[in-house]
Scaffold this motif. Structure first.
Motif, mmCIF file in Angstrom:
data_model
loop_
_atom_site.group_PDB
_atom_site.id
_atom_site.type_symbol
_atom_site.label_atom_id
_atom_site.label_comp_id
_atom_site.label_asym_id
_atom_site.label_seq_id
_atom_site.Cartn_x
_atom_site.Cartn_y
_atom_site.Cartn_z
ATOM 1 N N ALA A 144 4.313 -58.361 -93.983
ATOM 2 C CA ALA A 144 3.387 -57.754 -94.942
ATOM 3 C C ALA A 144 2.244 -57.041 -94.221
ATOM 4 O O ALA A 144 1.814 -55.960 -94.640
ATOM 5 C CB ALA A 144 2.847 -58.829 -95.882
ATOM 6 N N LEU A 145 1.757 -57.635 -93.115
ATOM 7 C CA LEU A 145 0.699 -56.989 -92.340
ATOM 8 C C LEU A 145 1.181 -55.674 -91.723
ATOM 9 O O LEU A 145 0.469 -54.666 -91.737
ATOM 10 C CB LEU A 145 0.208 -57.921 -91.235
ATOM 11 N N MET A 146 2.411 -55.691 -91.180
ATOM 12 C CA MET A 146 2.967 -54.468 -90.605
ATOM 13 C C MET A 146 3.154 -53.397 -91.671
ATOM 14 O O MET A 146 2.853 -52.220 -91.453
ATOM 15 C CB MET A 146 4.300 -54.791 -89.924
ATOM 16 N N LEU A 147 3.635 -53.815 -92.830
ATOM 17 C CA LEU A 147 3.833 -52.870 -93.929
ATOM 18 C C LEU A 147 2.494 -52.316 -94.400
ATOM 19 O O LEU A 147 2.376 -51.113 -94.687
ATOM 20 C CB LEU A 147 4.552 -53.574 -95.088
ATOM 21 N N LEU A 148 1.471 -53.173 -94.452
ATOM 22 C CA LEU A 148 0.145 -52.728 -94.878
ATOM 23 C C LEU A 148 -0.412 -51.681 -93.915
ATOM 24 O O LEU A 148 -0.958 -50.655 -94.348
ATOM 25 C CB LEU A 148 -0.801 -53.930 -94.958
ATOM 26 N N ALA A 149 -0.287 -51.920 -92.610
ATOM 27 C CA ALA A 149 -0.793 -50.961 -91.623
ATOM 28 C C ALA A 149 -0.068 -49.619 -91.758
ATOM 29 O O ALA A 149 -0.693 -48.545 -91.711
ATOM 30 C CB ALA A 149 -0.615 -51.525 -90.218
ATOM 31 N N THR A 150 1.247 -49.669 -91.932
ATOM 32 C CA THR A 150 2.032 -48.437 -92.103
ATOM 33 C C THR A 150 1.631 -47.715 -93.380
ATOM 34 O O THR A 150 1.461 -46.489 -93.401
ATOM 35 C CB THR A 150 3.529 -48.760 -92.134
ATOM 36 N N LEU A 151 1.452 -48.476 -94.448
ATOM 37 C CA LEU A 151 1.074 -47.895 -95.733
ATOM 38 C C LEU A 151 -0.293 -47.230 -95.658
ATOM 39 O O LEU A 151 -0.512 -46.151 -96.232
ATOM 40 C CB LEU A 151 1.079 -48.982 -96.809
ATOM 41 N N ILE A 152 -1.225 -47.846 -94.952
ATOM 42 C CA ILE A 152 -2.563 -47.268 -94.799
ATOM 43 C C ILE A 152 -2.487 -45.931 -94.075
ATOM 44 O O ILE A 152 -3.137 -44.954 -94.464
ATOM 45 C CB ILE A 152 -3.480 -48.247 -94.045
ATOM 46 N N LEU A 153 -1.680 -45.868 -93.018
ATOM 47 C CA LEU A 153 -1.540 -44.610 -92.269
ATOM 48 C C LEU A 153 -0.911 -43.525 -93.139
ATOM 49 O O LEU A 153 -1.380 -42.377 -93.165
ATOM 50 C CB LEU A 153 -0.696 -44.841 -91.020
ATOM 51 N N VAL A 154 0.151 -43.865 -93.865
ATOM 52 C CA VAL A 154 0.824 -42.892 -94.725
ATOM 53 C C VAL A 154 -0.109 -42.413 -95.829
ATOM 54 O O VAL A 154 -0.209 -41.207 -96.109
ATOM 55 C CB VAL A 154 2.111 -43.509 -95.325
#
Length: 556
Positions: A144-154
């Motif tokens: 979830a943390l990895m997905l959150l970081a990716t989502l923030i960048l996108v």
């Protein structure tokens, strides 16, 4: 409705035109909505504070200079526009992620996140999550943390893409607006209007500066860590005032000053400490108490252990790692050179612990070495009463032995504080099997932690259990040759201290020997187990040298 007999398609054409109008309106509203979301996303990212307790409606009334300059840069044409948008998206995402990291670090450690020094916390956090919510829960959280970081960048890239499309579609009006806003911001800044801010830039700059200073401090630390006035002192000149005595240094997990300062705990814990003073006195023991300032809050206990035992301020993992490969003698090693048997009792250590070699233990009792046959209390591998019972059995029960110097790290008062053990008869402790029933009582952490009042109560009760255990152990097994130094390792997490900035912990020295008390009288610690509000406060890195100086021959 009737159709025109000359043009039978009139009704159909009207319907088509109406549908097209509605579709156009819907598309227009959708574009407006997307634009509004994009602008709001970027604005919130620029102005939101990096600490949850600082977030208020006033936080979103700022005029950030970064927003004005960003709009100006997004007006650039061609390839420059793509480069600026991409770079801005990375910086915006980095700022958002760092703010989230700061919010988390403040909640747990009462400080900002340090990208250089705190990366290792990810693995330690996974260990805590695994013990609390299981391996699957920990893995899902990491994903979830990895997905959150990716989502923030996108989201940062898409939001800036949309804003760039808006300003470039209205280049002239956007340019004029940027110029007017810049003039307005400059005027407000000159007049010291507090709403004219550069908070996003300041936050990123703070982290860059913090990182740079951390690297410089580490270089300096590595240059001085091996400079120690006690490194070459002969063992026969050390700890003469403690000759023949067992010296036990006990770290109590999360035993912070909040217990005697906060209204959530003081009315319960202060009477306990006063009663502990009386109970110890009935067995002939006297006590003195003060405060120590820890280099950490809410966790990373080994930084406190390292600071106390090395006489160096160890406030980061990199400093700790540098200490572990240094030649600086720990308090344990100095006792070893003076003729004591040295022991480390570490019930929280469940894996290989190469750092133990630095301290100078003759024997390390990790979790497996203590041979506990009960069940864990969530993160807590075994209750403190079992730890103290096993130490007594293995190290102090023999009649013919050398005096022992032991460091014991007790962990019952470690979060999540559920279930809380209860004290049993020392003769019944055995291999720990009697604690199995206690470990299965009460709600699991995911239930307890839904109610803050329950969390605070469980924390208080776990500390009370540790105090009962230690007083009972001293009264049951103590003798004239016992000296016990008890201290907290750090304050509990800010969640249970109401985000207090204070980093002090309680400390007590307990003995029957009046000469030991006389030797440390200049410390001016408060008589009894309850330190006065104005009791001395030392940094933890002062403990080693003050302890040596009090009980050893003066250096020439």
């Amino acid at each position: 409705m009737q159709t025109d007999p000359i043009n039978p398609n009139t009704h159909s054409g009207t319907t088509t035109h109406s549908l097209a109008t509605h579709a156009g309106l819907a598309n227009w509203l959708l574009r407006i909505g997307i634009s509004a979301i994009a602008i709001a996303f970027v604005y919130v990212a620029l102005v939101i504070p990096n600490r949850l307790s600082w977030i208020s409606l006033w936080s979103f009334t700022n005029l950030p200079l970064e927003a004005i300059l960003l709009c100006a840069l997004l007006l650039l044409p061609g390839r420059a526009a793509i480069f600026v948008r991409s770079l801005a998206a990375v910086l915006l995402a980095a700022g958002i992620i760092l703010k989230i990291a700061d919010m988390s670090a403040y909640l747990i450690f009462a400080r900002i996140f340090n990208p250089v020094l705190d990366t290792y916390l990810l693995s330690d956090g996974m260990g805590l999550l695994s013990s609390t919510f299981g391996q699957l829960g920990a893995v899902l959280f990491a994903l979830a943390l990895m997905l959150l970081a990716t989502l923030i960048l996108v989201c940062s890239y898409l939001a800036l893409y949309r804003i760039q499309a808006i300003v470039q579609a209205h280049t002239k009006s956007a340019g004029i607006s940027v110029l007017v806003a810049l003039v307005f911001w400059t005027g407000m800044s000159i007049s010291n209007w507090p709403r004219a801010t550069t908070v996003f830039y300041d936050h990123l700059a703070m982290h860059v500066d913090y990182t740079r200073k951390s690297i410089a401090e580490l270089r300096e630390f590595r240059e001085v860590v091996n400079q120690d006035s006690y490194a070459n002192v002969p063992g026969d000149l050390l700890f003469g005032a403690l000759e023949g005595k067992d010296v036990i240094v006990i770290f109590v997990e999360s035993y912070g000053r909040t217990l005697v300062d906060s209204g959530n705990y003081a009315s319960y814990i202060k009477p306990m400490l006063q009663q502990a003073t009386e109970d110890l006195a009935e067995s002939g023991f006297d006590s003195r108490s003060g405060f120590l300032t820890s280099p950490t809050v809410g966790g990373i206990s080994w930084l406190a252990h390292g600071s106390v035992l090395s006489g160096m301020w160890i406030d980061s993992q990199i400093r700790y790692d540098s200490l572990m490969i240094s030649e600086r003698p720990s308090l344990v090693k100095l006792f070893q050179s003076a003729g004591w048997r040295t022991v480390g009792v570490m019930p929280a250590i469940t894996m290989a612990w190469p750092e133990g070699q630095y301290y100078g233990y003759d024997k390390i009792y990790a979790a497996a070495d203590l041979d506990y046959r009960g069940l864990p209390f969530n993160y807590v591998t075994m209750p403190d009463q079992f730890t103290m019972s096993r130490f007594q059995e293995r190290e102090r029960s023999s009649v013919t032995r050398k005096p022992v110097m032991a460091e014991i790290a007790l962990i019952t008062s470690h979060a999540p504080w559920t279930p809380v053990p209860t004290l049993i008869d020392w003769n019944s402790v055995g291999d720990g099997a009697p604690f199995i029933a206690q470990s299965m009582v009460g709600d699991p952490p995911e239930v307890v932690w839904q109610d803050k009042e329950r969390v605070l109560r469980h924390y208080r009760e776990s500390v009370a259990y540790v105090l009962d255990t230690l007083v009972s152990w001293i009264n049951t097994f103590g003798d004239d040759e016992l000296v016990v130094l008890i201290m907290g390792d750090h304050q509990p997490m800010p969640y249970v201290t109401e985000e207090s900035e204070n980093r002090d912990v309680l400390a007590h020295l307990i003995t029957r020997d009046p000469q030991v008390l006389a030797a440390m009288s200049h410390w001016q610690w408060t008589p009894g187990m309850l330190p006065a509000d104005d009791a001395p406060v030392w940094r933890m890195d002062e403990v080693r040298d003050r302890f040596i100086a009090a009980f050893s021959e003066p250096l020439e």
